[in-house]
Design an enzyme around this catalytic site. Structure first.
Site, short mmCIF file in Angstrom:
data_model
loop_
_atom_site.label_atom_id
_atom_site.label_comp_id
_atom_site.label_asym_id
_atom_site.label_seq_id
_atom_site.Cartn_x
_atom_site.Cartn_y
_atom_site.Cartn_z
N ASP A 20 -12.91 -25.97 18.03
CA ASP A 20 -14.37 -26.06 18.06
C ASP A 20 -14.79 -27.22 18.96
OD1 ASP A 20 -16.96 -25.47 17.48
OD2 ASP A 20 -16.91 -26.15 15.40
N HIS A 37 -15.08 -24.08 27.99
CA HIS A 37 -14.11 -23.10 27.49
C HIS A 37 -12.82 -23.13 28.31
CE1 HIS A 37 -16.76 -21.64 24.49
NE2 HIS A 37 -17.61 -21.05 25.31
N LEU A 131 8.48 -21.32 19.82
CA LEU A 131 7.11 -21.44 19.31
C LEU A 131 6.52 -20.04 19.16
CD1 LEU A 131 4.63 -23.21 18.57
CD2 LEU A 131 3.93 -23.04 20.97
C1 FPP Z 1 -15.79 -23.08 20.03
O1 FPP Z 1 -16.50 -23.93 20.86
C2 FPP Z 1 -14.89 -22.31 20.80
C3 FPP Z 1 -14.93 -20.96 20.95
C4 FPP Z 1 -15.91 -20.08 20.34
C5 FPP Z 1 -13.96 -20.30 21.80
C6 FPP Z 1 -12.60 -20.90 21.82
C7 FPP Z 1 -11.95 -20.37 23.00
C8 FPP Z 1 -11.16 -21.03 23.82
C9 FPP Z 1 -10.71 -22.42 23.63
C10 FPP Z 1 -10.66 -20.37 25.03
C11 FPP Z 1 -9.97 -19.11 24.70
C12 FPP Z 1 -9.04 -18.86 25.71
C13 FPP Z 1 -7.84 -18.34 25.53
C14 FPP Z 1 -6.92 -18.36 26.64
C15 FPP Z 1 -7.39 -17.74 24.26
P1 FPP Z 1 -18.08 -23.79 20.87
O2 FPP Z 1 -18.45 -23.00 22.08
O3 FPP Z 1 -18.54 -23.22 19.59
O4 FPP Z 1 -18.48 -25.28 21.03
P2 FPP Z 1 -19.83 -25.95 20.51
O5 FPP Z 1 -19.87 -25.72 19.03
O6 FPP Z 1 -19.65 -27.36 20.89
O7 FPP Z 1 -20.93 -25.27 21.26
#
Ligand code: FPP
Length: 246
Positions: A20, A37, A131
């Site tokens: 997150d 992201h 892993l």
């Molecule tokens: C939360 O941050 C994150 C997500 C909803 C997506 C997580 C995805 C990735 C880290 C990339 C995925 C990629 C691969 C290769 C699997 P948020 O956008 O909710 O952050 P915020 O709460 O600060 O807005």
């Protein structure tokens, strides 16, 4: 503090992470959400390498939830593209490092090309053992349980399963995570303290650790601090200390 300072039997075997804070990280650094992201995806590799270094064989990350479809079309398509690029780019790396990749979640709603990439990645890395890296994509804990119930009901209907045979172990086999042990430790970054529909069944007895770091800023040292905290806890699995399973 080093990993070697922790008694091996006190180490978690399976760590699950709610990634997150990508959006907040982007804002904080004056970048676009998409760049957040991208930084988040890159950090999965860094933390995966640390898991290998620490000798912890199971890592499960929440990459896209059943609720994430509610985000803007641009953000959803960027995240889908990011996953595709990750799967196209990282196979050789996974094979070289000994990483087995799996995906949990309802993949039937993903695009055909993403489904093909997932299938190929799972097939080609299936003999890797250092892993076990699992991505939860279009994943929701409730959705997973409902899909499992549906499959079990189908087996009852076809006479393959008697209702009395359905106990916790038999039911677990219908879940997407049937090949994985339950997580010992669940980490959520960015100071939120919610489970957000992640691994509802599997986290029943997991220890929770909440980090203030935004996911792209979460380092191997932060992971070590979480592991160290976990190692200091007394897990009871509902029993008393001396009856504990681990
Ligand atoms: C939360 O941050 C994150 C997500 C909803 C997506 C997580 C995805 C990735 C880290 C990339 C995925 C990629 C691969 C290769 C699997 P948020 O956008 O909710 O952050 P915020 O709460 O600060 O807005």
């Amino acid at each position: 503090m080093q990993i070697a300072d922790i008694q091996p039997e006190r180490l978690p075997r399976h760590i699950a992470i709610i990634l997150d804070g990508n959006g907040r990280w982007a804002k904080k650094n004056g970048k676009l959400r998409q760049q957040g992201h991208k930084a988040g995806a890159d950090n999965i590799e860094v933390i995966g390498d640390a898991m290998i270094e620490y000798g912890i064989p199971f890592l499960t990350v929440y990459a896209f939830s059943t609720e994430n479809w509610k985000r803007s079309t641009e953000e959803v398509s960027y995240l889908m593209g990011l996953m595709k690029r990750y799967l196209m780019k990282n196979k050789q790396d996974a094979l070289r490092k000994g990483i087995r990749i799996r995906v949990i979640g309802d993949r039937s709603k993903l695009s055909d090309d993403l489904q093909v990439l997932i299938r190929e990645m799972e097939r080609d890395t299936k003999d890797m053992t250092r892993l076990n890296l699992t991505f939860a994509i279009n994943y929701g804990g409730r959705d997973e349980i409902v899909r499992a119930v549906r499959r079990a009901a189908q087996d009852v209907k076809q006479g393959i399963l008697a209702p009395e045979q359905l106990d916790e172990a038999a039911f677990s086999a219908y879940l997407d995570t049937c090949e994985l042990p339950d997580p010992d430790l669940m980490i959520r970054t960015s100071a939120e303290q919610r489970i957000s529909n992640f691994l509802l069944w599997q986290l029943a007895y997991s220890e929770f650790y909440f980090s203030d770091r935004l996911w792209p800023d979460f380092t191997p040292e932060d992971l070590l601090a979480a592991i160290q905290d976990y190692a200091s806890r007394e897990r009871r699995f509902g029993g008393r200390v001396k009856e504990a399973k681990a």
